[in-house]
Design a protein around this motif. Structure first.
Motif, PDB file in Angstrom:
ATOM      1  N   CYS A  49      -4.228   7.074  -7.082  1.00  0.00           N
ATOM      2  CA  CYS A  49      -3.593   6.272  -6.274  1.00  0.00           C
ATOM      3  C   CYS A  49      -1.958   6.141  -6.491  1.00  0.00           C
ATOM      4  O   CYS A  49      -1.481   6.568  -7.543  1.00  0.00           O
ATOM      5  CB  CYS A  49      -3.875   4.848  -6.768  1.00  0.00           C
ATOM      6  N   ASP A  50      -1.492   5.616  -5.334  1.00  0.00           N
ATOM      7  CA  ASP A  50       0.157   5.820  -5.220  1.00  0.00           C
ATOM      8  C   ASP A  50       0.812   4.601  -5.201  1.00  0.00           C
ATOM      9  O   ASP A  50       0.324   3.676  -4.629  1.00  0.00           O
ATOM     10  CB  ASP A  50       0.567   6.643  -4.060  1.00  0.00           C
ATOM     11  N   HIS A  51       1.650   4.349  -6.401  1.00  0.00           N
ATOM     12  CA  HIS A  51       2.253   3.239  -6.484  1.00  0.00           C
ATOM     13  C   HIS A  51       3.219   2.563  -5.081  1.00  0.00           C
ATOM     14  O   HIS A  51       2.965   1.411  -4.826  1.00  0.00           O
ATOM     15  CB  HIS A  51       3.167   3.070  -7.636  1.00  0.00           C
ATOM     16  N   LYS A  52       3.804   3.362  -4.380  1.00  0.00           N
ATOM     17  CA  LYS A  52       4.697   3.108  -3.464  1.00  0.00           C
ATOM     18  C   LYS A  52       3.681   2.732  -2.355  1.00  0.00           C
ATOM     19  O   LYS A  52       3.924   1.550  -1.457  1.00  0.00           O
ATOM     20  CB  LYS A  52       5.418   4.284  -2.947  1.00  0.00           C
ATOM     21  N   THR A  53       2.746   3.205  -1.917  1.00  0.00           N
ATOM     22  CA  THR A  53       1.828   2.845  -0.974  1.00  0.00           C
ATOM     23  C   THR A  53       0.968   1.741  -1.109  1.00  0.00           C
ATOM     24  O   THR A  53       0.751   0.890  -0.417  1.00  0.00           O
ATOM     25  CB  THR A  53       0.658   4.163  -0.671  1.00  0.00           C
ATOM     26  N   CYS A  54       0.649   1.316  -2.554  1.00  0.00           N
ATOM     27  CA  CYS A  54       0.109   0.039  -2.699  1.00  0.00           C
ATOM     28  C   CYS A  54       1.105  -0.975  -2.457  1.00  0.00           C
ATOM     29  O   CYS A  54       0.495  -1.978  -1.927  1.00  0.00           O
ATOM     30  CB  CYS A  54      -0.307   0.009  -4.237  1.00  0.00           C
ATOM     31  N   PHE A  55       2.294  -0.710  -3.054  1.00  0.00           N
ATOM     32  CA  PHE A  55       3.431  -2.012  -2.519  1.00  0.00           C
ATOM     33  C   PHE A  55       3.366  -2.189  -1.161  1.00  0.00           C
ATOM     34  O   PHE A  55       3.479  -3.586  -0.624  1.00  0.00           O
ATOM     35  CB  PHE A  55       4.463  -1.559  -3.309  1.00  0.00           C
ATOM     36  N   GLU A  56       3.461  -1.189  -0.423  1.00  0.00           N
ATOM     37  CA  GLU A  56       3.450  -1.139   1.209  1.00  0.00           C
ATOM     38  C   GLU A  56       2.283  -2.093   1.740  1.00  0.00           C
ATOM     39  O   GLU A  56       2.760  -3.032   2.616  1.00  0.00           O
ATOM     40  CB  GLU A  56       3.910  -0.049   1.803  1.00  0.00           C
ATOM     41  N   GLU A  57       1.155  -1.881   1.238  1.00  0.00           N
ATOM     42  CA  GLU A  57       0.021  -2.568   1.827  1.00  0.00           C
ATOM     43  C   GLU A  57       0.021  -3.893   1.098  1.00  0.00           C
ATOM     44  O   GLU A  57      -0.174  -4.931   2.137  1.00  0.00           O
ATOM     45  CB  GLU A  57      -1.185  -1.653   1.290  1.00  0.00           C
ATOM     46  N   VAL A  58       0.061  -4.143  -0.147  1.00  0.00           N
ATOM     47  CA  VAL A  58      -0.326  -5.547  -0.740  1.00  0.00           C
ATOM     48  C   VAL A  58       0.735  -6.211  -1.462  1.00  0.00           C
ATOM     49  O   VAL A  58       0.776  -7.346  -2.027  1.00  0.00           O
ATOM     50  CB  VAL A  58      -1.533  -5.420  -1.413  1.00  0.00           C
ATOM     51  N   GLY A  59       1.922  -5.503  -1.729  1.00  0.00           N
ATOM     52  CA  GLY A  59       3.087  -5.994  -2.524  1.00  0.00           C
ATOM     53  C   GLY A  59       2.920  -5.793  -4.028  1.00  0.00           C
ATOM     54  O   GLY A  59       3.298  -6.554  -4.757  1.00  0.00           O
ATOM     55  N   SER A  60       1.701  -5.032  -4.423  1.00  0.00           N
ATOM     56  CA  SER A  60       1.451  -4.707  -5.891  1.00  0.00           C
ATOM     57  C   SER A  60       1.520  -3.208  -6.267  1.00  0.00           C
ATOM     58  O   SER A  60       1.463  -2.590  -5.170  1.00  0.00           O
ATOM     59  CB  SER A  60      -0.033  -5.385  -6.154  1.00  0.00           C
ATOM     60  N   GLN A  61       1.747  -2.957  -7.612  1.00  0.00           N
ATOM     61  CA  GLN A  61       1.868  -1.394  -8.031  1.00  0.00           C
ATOM     62  C   GLN A  61       0.421  -1.311  -8.036  1.00  0.00           C
ATOM     63  O   GLN A  61      -0.737  -2.015  -8.074  1.00  0.00           O
ATOM     64  CB  GLN A  61       2.388  -1.322  -9.115  1.00  0.00           C
ATOM     65  N   ALA A  62      -0.090   0.315  -8.416  1.00  0.00           N
ATOM     66  CA  ALA A  62      -1.147   0.905  -8.426  1.00  0.00           C
ATOM     67  C   ALA A  62      -2.043   0.295  -9.719  1.00  0.00           C
ATOM     68  O   ALA A  62      -3.381   0.207  -9.445  1.00  0.00           O
ATOM     69  CB  ALA A  62      -0.982   2.327  -8.462  1.00  0.00           C
TER      70      ALA A  62
END
Length: 429
Positions: free
Chosen positions: A338-351
């Motif tokens: 899981c990618d931290h940056k991708t998670c933030f872009e989608e839902v505003g949270s870290q992985a």
């Protein structure tokens, strides 16, 4: 069919849960978020609207709630007509929220085992000390309660069940490996509630060895693992929730949990512990005030949700399983990256929050459509992992497997069809 969700909690995992419920509200119905701090719930709702996460127009409402108050929780469940409760608040709340669900008939889901604020690292099995004591009450009330359905515990339980069902005749060991190779840029912070994080590590680290519980000191046993994407990482043998159900339900003689820690984390942790600042027991100050040192440390450390905007890198969490198939040694790694940056872009949270929040929503959807609505209490490894893994693949947590045949995405529904076809060929020639 069950509809309408009550989310209890206002932290990073609750944010992910709210977004994922919103993305699937055609199935899940109304969404209500409750926490002691109403502003946190309102901020999550604003985030859902900002990201455009709602699948379709629908109810998304915030509520103030002290979930330790069973009567207040029962009232809110009934007032919102919620048939599924997702508890992602503090583990101190589990037994109170579970009691409210049993009395109202709502399905119950959580992502971590119950904890008593005055105790740390209790004698195993931990579920036997709390949740399992309500097993009969759930059955009598026909209430579905799925325990520990985050990632670990949760997905790793399903991974073990799935691999044992499809790739092994017998299993000798399961090593659960949790690597966070990300960076948040702060001097020191924990990826989830600091109080809960530290409580896991201040006392005995229990492992399941040769069909018995073994007591270890924290950071006593170190092992380096070469994991996909995150590479060679140092881990330490750690006690963890899933060991306490998997040891009972899977019949595997050795089950261990390994978590990655940096030298910096260990150094800071050791200083805090040696100074007595990680104690859960109250002390009296020179001014006569009674405080709990661990609560002070929690108050001064960054809120884990605040780490998300600057988090980079990836996590890799999975099960390394060893055993035999057709008389030959077999080794399988089943895992997720899981990618931290991708998670933030989608839902505003870290992985870390993402990997805990997505699975519990997948479980809610399986309860909503009846697949996992079993009318009793269960840990994840007691349930069919195929629809769970398949659903998570579509929701943002893709499962991969690495074995002698290579590294590939797990497509459990197709593999189940292939296995059935092969067995029919063998049977009928």
């Amino acid at each position: 069919m069950k509809r309408n969700i009550l989310i209890i909690g206002g932290g990073g995992v609750a944010r992910v849960v709210a977004h994922k419920c919103a993305q699937n509200n055609a199935v899940l119905g109304d969404i209500h978020i409750a926490s002691r701090t109403l502003a946190k719930c309102q901020a999550i709702i604003e985030s859902v609207h900002e990201k455009g996460s709602l699948q379709r127009a629908g109810t998304l409402q915030a509520h103030a709630l002290d979930a330790m108050d069973i009567e207040a929780t029962k009232f809110l469940i009934r007032a919102t007509r919620s048939q599924i409760v997702i508890n992602v608040g503090s583990p101190f709340l589990n037994m109170s929220v579970l009691a409210a669900c049993i009395e109202t008939g709502a399905a119950y889901l959580d992502t971590a085992i119950h904890e008593d604020p005055d105790k740390v690292c209790e004698a195993p099995p931990w579920y036997g000390n709390y949740e399992w004591k309500r097993r009969q009450a759930c059955k009598d009330a026909r209430v579905t309660a799925v325990l520990g359905v985050g990632f670990d515990p949760g997905v790793v339980n399903a991974y073990a069940r799935y691999a044992m069902d499809t790739h092994f005749d017998s299993v000798e060991s399961i090593d659960i490996i949790d690597i966070n190779a990300g960076s948040h840029g702060r001097y020191f912070a924990t990826n989830f509630d600091p109080e809960i994080n530290f409580r896991e590590f201040v006392s005995t680290a229990w492992s399941w060895e040769d069909n018995a519980w073994k007591a270890n000191a924290m950071f006593e046993h170190r092992k380096d693992w070469d994991m996909p994407v995150t590479g060679l990482s140092t881990t330490y043998l750690t006690g963890h929730d899933e060991l306490h159900s998997m040891s009972k339900n899977l019949g595997v003689p050795n089950i261990r949990f390994w978590m990655g820690f940096s030298d910096h984390y260990i150094n800071v942790f050791t200083v805090l512990k040696n100074l007595g600042l990680l104690s859960e027991q109250p002390v009296r100050t020179a001014r006569g005030q009674e405080i709990v040192p661990l609560e002070v440390i929690k108050a001064v450390l960054p809120d884990p949700a605040s780490l998300a905007p600057d988090y980079t890198g990836k996590t890799c969490i999975g099960d390394l399983i060893k055993g035999h198939k057709n008389g030959q040694p077999q080794e399988v790694l089943i895992y997720n990256v899981c990618d931290h940056k991708t998670c933030f872009e989608e839902v505003g949270s870290q992985a870390i929050s993402y990997t805990a929040g997505v699975p519990v929503v997948a479980a809610a959807m399986l309860i909503a459509d009846g697949t996992w609505d079993i009318g009793e209490m269960a840990n994840v490894e007691e349930l069919d992992p195929v629809p769970f893994i398949a659903l998570m693949n579509r929701m943002g947590l893709v499962t991969r497997i690495r074995d002698a045949q290579g590294d590939r995405v797990v497509e459990p529904e197709q593999e189940e069809v292939d296995t059935l076809a092969s067995s029919q060929l063998l049977q009928y020639g």
